[in-house]
Write a protein that holds these residues in place. Sequence first.
Motif, PDB file in Angstrom:
ATOM      1  N   ASP A  27      44.433  36.792  33.938  1.00 26.97           N
ATOM      2  CA  ASP A  27      43.540  37.628  33.297  1.00 26.97           C
ATOM      3  C   ASP A  27      42.828  38.678  34.225  1.00 26.97           C
ATOM      4  O   ASP A  27      41.936  39.665  33.680  1.00 26.97           O
ATOM      5  CB  ASP A  27      42.120  36.746  32.816  1.00 26.97           C
ATOM      6  CG  ASP A  27      41.323  36.261  34.015  1.00 26.97           C
ATOM      7  OD1 ASP A  27      41.772  36.690  35.252  1.00 26.97           O
ATOM      8  OD2 ASP A  27      40.398  35.325  33.989  1.00 26.97           O
ATOM      9  N   ASP A  28      43.396  38.930  35.494  1.00 24.77           N
ATOM     10  CA  ASP A  28      43.022  40.008  36.335  1.00 24.77           C
ATOM     11  C   ASP A  28      44.233  41.280  36.155  1.00 24.77           C
ATOM     12  O   ASP A  28      44.250  42.125  37.067  1.00 24.77           O
ATOM     13  CB  ASP A  28      42.513  39.690  37.551  1.00 24.77           C
ATOM     14  CG  ASP A  28      43.859  38.871  38.196  1.00 24.77           C
ATOM     15  OD1 ASP A  28      44.679  38.635  37.824  1.00 24.77           O
ATOM     16  OD2 ASP A  28      43.738  38.936  39.594  1.00 24.77           O
ATOM     17  N   PRO A  51      37.019  40.697  33.940  1.00 26.89           N
ATOM     18  CA  PRO A  51      36.328  41.787  34.380  1.00 26.89           C
ATOM     19  C   PRO A  51      37.151  42.734  35.443  1.00 26.89           C
ATOM     20  O   PRO A  51      37.053  43.876  35.079  1.00 26.89           O
ATOM     21  CB  PRO A  51      35.094  41.336  35.218  1.00 26.89           C
ATOM     22  CG  PRO A  51      35.510  39.903  35.570  1.00 26.89           C
ATOM     23  CD  PRO A  51      36.304  39.199  34.589  1.00 26.89           C
ATOM     24  N   LYS A  52      38.202  42.247  36.032  1.00 26.43           N
ATOM     25  CA  LYS A  52      39.202  43.104  36.808  1.00 26.43           C
ATOM     26  C   LYS A  52      40.283  43.510  35.996  1.00 26.43           C
ATOM     27  O   LYS A  52      41.228  44.276  36.520  1.00 26.43           O
ATOM     28  CB  LYS A  52      39.633  42.410  37.891  1.00 26.43           C
ATOM     29  CG  LYS A  52      38.243  42.163  39.029  1.00 26.43           C
ATOM     30  CD  LYS A  52      38.769  41.515  40.283  1.00 26.43           C
ATOM     31  CE  LYS A  52      37.660  41.307  41.310  1.00 26.43           C
ATOM     32  NZ  LYS A  52      38.015  40.609  42.594  1.00 26.43           N
ATOM     33  N   GLY A  53      40.512  42.870  34.889  1.00 23.09           N
ATOM     34  CA  GLY A  53      41.892  43.284  34.161  1.00 23.09           C
ATOM     35  C   GLY A  53      41.683  44.783  33.613  1.00 23.09           C
ATOM     36  O   GLY A  53      40.453  45.331  33.447  1.00 23.09           O
ATOM     37  N   ARG A  54      42.959  45.465  33.154  1.00 25.17           N
ATOM     38  CA  ARG A  54      42.664  46.566  32.690  1.00 25.17           C
ATOM     39  C   ARG A  54      44.078  46.681  31.511  1.00 25.17           C
ATOM     40  O   ARG A  54      45.021  46.119  31.508  1.00 25.17           O
ATOM     41  CB  ARG A  54      43.390  47.750  33.383  1.00 25.17           C
ATOM     42  CG  ARG A  54      42.456  47.985  34.805  1.00 25.17           C
ATOM     43  CD  ARG A  54      42.986  48.925  35.649  1.00 25.17           C
ATOM     44  NE  ARG A  54      42.942  50.292  35.160  1.00 25.17           N
ATOM     45  CZ  ARG A  54      43.579  51.296  35.836  1.00 25.17           C
ATOM     46  NH1 ARG A  54      44.017  51.026  37.162  1.00 25.17           N
ATOM     47  NH2 ARG A  54      43.623  52.542  35.324  1.00 25.17           N
ATOM     48  N   ARG A  75      37.408  48.589  30.737  1.00 23.72           N
ATOM     49  CA  ARG A  75      38.890  48.087  31.009  1.00 23.72           C
ATOM     50  C   ARG A  75      39.805  48.643  30.342  1.00 23.72           C
ATOM     51  O   ARG A  75      40.879  48.629  30.421  1.00 23.72           O
ATOM     52  CB  ARG A  75      38.769  46.750  30.816  1.00 23.72           C
ATOM     53  CG  ARG A  75      37.685  46.018  31.705  1.00 23.72           C
ATOM     54  CD  ARG A  75      37.629  44.296  31.295  1.00 23.72           C
ATOM     55  NE  ARG A  75      37.391  44.276  30.164  1.00 23.72           N
ATOM     56  CZ  ARG A  75      37.451  43.128  29.071  1.00 23.72           C
ATOM     57  NH1 ARG A  75      37.786  42.131  29.637  1.00 23.72           N
ATOM     58  NH2 ARG A  75      36.990  43.251  27.926  1.00 23.72           N
TER      59      ARG A  75
END
Length: 317
Positions: A27-28, A51-54, A75
Amino acid sequence: MAHAVETVMQHRTVLLEEAVDALLWRDDGVYVDGTFGRGGHSRGLLERLGPKGRLIAFDKDPQAIAEAAKIADPRFSIEHESFATLREALARRGIDRVSGVLLDLGVSSPQIDDPARGFSFRSDGPLDMRMDPTRGESAAEWLARATLEEMTEVIKDYGEERFAFQIAKALVARRADADRLGPLVSTRELASIVAGAVKTREKGKDPATRTFQALRIHVNQELADLQIALDVAADVLETGGRLVAISFHSLEDRIVKRFMQARSSAPAVDRRVPLRAHEIPEPPFKASRKIKPSAAEVEANPRSRSAIMRVMERVSS
């Protein structure tokens, strides 16, 4: 949640849960949606990204770009380009590797259902067929200059139409009468010309289906862009990363299938050189079996019945 996405977009995203499940394994990670469309897959991915994924999306259609502008999520970003420009887009962002690439191929329901886009023979509209109406040559413009041989080749190769020569001949004859009738610029007239040239009808299929498909693929360089995108996607996947491709006709699926088979096969070795078993190189990719929509999805969305999803995972660098 998938139902909510489809209701908002008034467009049924094919194999939504299956595609997201197959693609998202961390998920990141950095993910790519090569065809944003009306955003079903992108929204499904964003719901499950951390939250750190793009997520980087692509689409040539200005209407899709306008729809993507409604997503207020740091993101997410989108490129108004073909997915064939993936390598350049990643380079601009300083990204070397991605966790997954999704390619949902073909034309979307809103594009088909809008007569102004010229994709469908079911209602009259301008003979355009461009994914991006602001760039490139329309179907009408190409038909106005193409030779008999060029028309025949496109309709035969991209439409798999056995009456390609007869259709091309009829189109050239119509063009020769342009001084009296005006140029060929409407989908309804094109469909009528094709119907007159096709002598044997396929049960349950309009005689213009294959020709419209062929012209759309040619005008948008769909198969050439697909081959480029597949090569780049395989190059930029990190170990564990997945490539997911959803096809809606045999030409696309054949390219995807052969590509994944080739990349997931062991490299050729010189049989004259003695090798121990552990010295035989393993393929860096692993391909899964094809996945088709469930009976329930096909019943709810008949347009999904021809969809085939294929998945390839990078297992080593």
